[in-house]
Enzyme design. Structure first.
Site, short mmCIF file in Angstrom:
data_model
loop_
_atom_site.label_atom_id
_atom_site.label_comp_id
_atom_site.label_asym_id
_atom_site.label_seq_id
_atom_site.Cartn_x
_atom_site.Cartn_y
_atom_site.Cartn_z
N LYS A 1 -10.53 -4.28 -4.37
CA LYS A 1 -11.34 -3.09 -4.64
C LYS A 1 -10.50 -1.95 -5.20
O LYS A 1 -10.95 -1.16 -6.00
CB LYS A 1 -11.94 -2.56 -3.35
CG LYS A 1 -12.91 -3.44 -2.69
CD LYS A 1 -13.20 -2.91 -1.28
CE LYS A 1 -13.78 -4.02 -0.43
NZ LYS A 1 -13.76 -3.77 0.97
N LYS B 1 0.84 -1.21 0.00
CA LYS B 1 0.00 0.00 0.00
C LYS B 1 0.86 1.24 0.00
O LYS B 1 0.55 2.24 -0.63
CB LYS B 1 -0.93 0.00 1.22
CG LYS B 1 -2.03 -1.01 1.08
CD LYS B 1 -3.21 -0.70 1.97
CE LYS B 1 -4.37 -1.61 1.63
NZ LYS B 1 -5.28 -1.84 2.71
N LYS C 1 -4.12 -10.27 -6.72
CA LYS C 1 -5.38 -10.68 -6.08
C LYS C 1 -6.50 -9.70 -6.47
O LYS C 1 -6.24 -8.52 -6.72
CB LYS C 1 -5.22 -10.78 -4.57
CG LYS C 1 -5.36 -9.50 -3.85
CD LYS C 1 -5.48 -9.66 -2.35
CE LYS C 1 -5.62 -8.22 -1.88
NZ LYS C 1 -5.70 -7.91 -0.56
P1 TYM Z 1 -10.52 -6.72 4.05
O1 TYM Z 1 -11.66 -5.82 4.31
O2 TYM Z 1 -9.44 -6.22 3.16
O3 TYM Z 1 -11.03 -8.08 3.48
C1 TYM Z 1 -12.05 -8.80 4.14
C2 TYM Z 1 -11.79 -10.30 4.00
O4 TYM Z 1 -11.78 -10.65 2.61
C3 TYM Z 1 -10.61 -11.38 2.32
N1 TYM Z 1 -10.22 -11.11 0.92
C4 TYM Z 1 -10.04 -12.05 -0.01
N2 TYM Z 1 -10.15 -13.38 0.02
C5 TYM Z 1 -9.92 -14.06 -1.11
N3 TYM Z 1 -9.57 -13.46 -2.29
C6 TYM Z 1 -9.44 -12.13 -2.37
N4 TYM Z 1 -9.11 -11.56 -3.52
C7 TYM Z 1 -9.68 -11.35 -1.20
N5 TYM Z 1 -9.65 -10.03 -0.94
C8 TYM Z 1 -9.98 -9.91 0.37
C9 TYM Z 1 -9.58 -10.89 3.33
O5 TYM Z 1 -8.53 -11.80 3.52
C10 TYM Z 1 -10.43 -10.71 4.56
O6 TYM Z 1 -10.59 -11.94 5.25
N6 TYM Z 1 -7.68 -6.32 8.12
C11 TYM Z 1 -8.87 -6.94 7.60
C12 TYM Z 1 -10.11 -6.59 8.39
C13 TYM Z 1 -9.96 -6.84 9.85
C14 TYM Z 1 -10.01 -8.11 10.49
C15 TYM Z 1 -9.82 -7.82 11.86
C16 TYM Z 1 -10.19 -9.41 10.03
C17 TYM Z 1 -9.76 -5.89 10.79
N7 TYM Z 1 -9.66 -6.49 12.00
C18 TYM Z 1 -9.80 -8.86 12.81
C19 TYM Z 1 -10.18 -10.44 11.00
C20 TYM Z 1 -9.98 -10.15 12.35
C21 TYM Z 1 -9.08 -6.45 6.17
O7 TYM Z 1 -8.59 -5.40 5.80
O8 TYM Z 1 -9.88 -7.21 5.42
#
Ligand code: TYM
Length: 336
Positions: free
Chosen positions: A204, A119, A201
């Site tokens: 968004k 990022k 991957k």
């Molecule tokens: P975030 O919002 O980026 O993504 C949410 C979840 O979606 C999964 N993900 C994917 N899985 C498969 N293929 C993809 N292309 C793909 N893109 C996203 C992510 O791995 C995630 O599980 N930091 C986290 C949010 C968070 C969190 C937490 C999660 C904050 N605190 C505590 C678990 C526990 C995040 O940015 O996810």
């Protein structure tokens, strides 16, 4: 340790933009499946809005995205009888424990986080310090509730390892306080790739939206995106992640929705080309998302959301406050 409380599974999604097919297959669909299978566990699924502001957000859009994600959680099949749903920023203990976690996180270990490095490279200007300390906050989210399992996609693996390290470090320094959590990363679907560039991957924030399916895209757009996905010139539906990343990614999506194995899919399309395969996949994906969209439309205007999220907040708050109090006491903060 926690008396009569059941053991906890916890996860969250950031309300930045509309969730993608990657979020759905890598996280959301899995939350629902686990919620229905792991009856001995209680689920806590939240909206990670504090994490969202680690990169600049438009306030109006953020508010709308929080509401959308709340409705999408329910539309995808999370049920309040099994899952406590809440918004991260409504429980102040997340930010407070996040600060405590920062105090035991090393610069070096945060600098090693690949998501931060990626990022940082993309953003160049105006990288916030919160983007850097993001994993410490994520650790707090998990440790606050003594979560045993954390279902996430592949890109969160490193953050989970850090969470475990921080839990162990805290326990060693101040005495047994936190459950050391484990990630639940599915074998299939933990990394859905961009439809136009299967070396990246699905995300968004990737440039060009053609490679990324959003859950609230019109169904015709979704089908178009799937049909124009990049494949290869062999024209044989065969799973080979290294040499045929495009078709292999599509087969993963196919397999997750249809529940057919890779072998079964290969057999089904043995003498048919990519055109047929993609057409069927487009229908499959659109069919699955259509159900979610229809439920989403009912829920978003039903007025039920606030009551549910109020309930979730109340329940989460009790656990979080208790834990934070314990942590402060162990560290010697405050007067009591
Ligand atoms: P975030 O919002 O980026 O993504 C949410 C979840 O979606 C999964 N993900 C994917 N899985 C498969 N293929 C993809 N292309 C793909 N893109 C996203 C992510 O791995 C995630 O599980 N930091 C986290 C949010 C968070 C969190 C937490 C999660 C904050 N605190 C505590 C678990 C526990 C995040 O940015 O996810």
């Amino acid at each position: 340790m926690r008396g009569k409380m059941k053991k906890i599974v916890l996860s969250g999604i950031k309300p930045t933009g509309i969730p993608t097919l990657g979020n759905y297959l890598g996280a959301l669909k899995n939350f629902v499946k686990l919620q229905n299978e792991m009856k001995d566990y209680e689920f806590f699924i939240f909206i990670a809005d504090l994490h969202a502001i680690t990169v600049p957000q438009d306030p109006k859009e953020l508010k709308q995205n929080i509401k959308n994600l709340a409705a999408i959680y329910l539309a995808a099949g999370l049920v309040p009888e099994r899952t406590t749903l809440f918004v991260q920023s409504e429980i102040n203990e997340h930010a407070a424990l996040g600060f405590v976690m920062q105090s035991i996180s090393y610069m070096g270990e945060l600098e090693r986080m690949t998501q931060y490095k990626d990022k940082m490279q993309k953003q160049v200007q105006g990288v916030s310090s919160a983007l850097f300390t993001y994993p410490s906050l994520m650790a707090a989210d998990i440790l606050l509730y003594d979560a045993e399992y954390v279902p996430v996609g592949d890109d969160q693996k490193q953050h989970l390892e850090l969470t475990r390290d921080l839990a162990i470090r805290f326990n060693n320094r101040f005495g047994e306080t936190f459950v050391v959590p484990e990630g639940l990363i599915s074998e299939k679907g933990a990394r859905i790739m961009d439809l136009q560039d299967p070396s990246k991957k699905m995300d968004k924030s990737s440039e060009g939206e053609r490679g990324c399916v959003f859950l609230l895209d019109p169904l015709s757009t979704i089908k178009k995106k799937i049909k124009s996905a990049v494949t290869d010139s062999e024209a044989q539906v065969r799973y080979d992640k290294d040499n045929k990343p495009g078709i292999s990614n599509l087969m993963t999506i196919y397999s997750l929705i249809s529940e057919l194995s890779y072998e079964e899919i290969e057999e089904k399309y043995t003498s048919r080309g990519y055109g047929d395969f993609k057409k069927d996949l487009a229908e499959l994906v659109a069919g699955e998302i259509e159900v979610v969209q229809n439920r989403y439309r009912e829920i978003i205007n039903s007025g039920k959301l606030d009551a549910l999220f109020d309930q979730g907040k109340e329940k989460a708050k009790v656990l979080a406050a208790k834990k934070l109090h314990k942590v402060y006491k162990k560290i010697g903060l405050g007067r009591y």
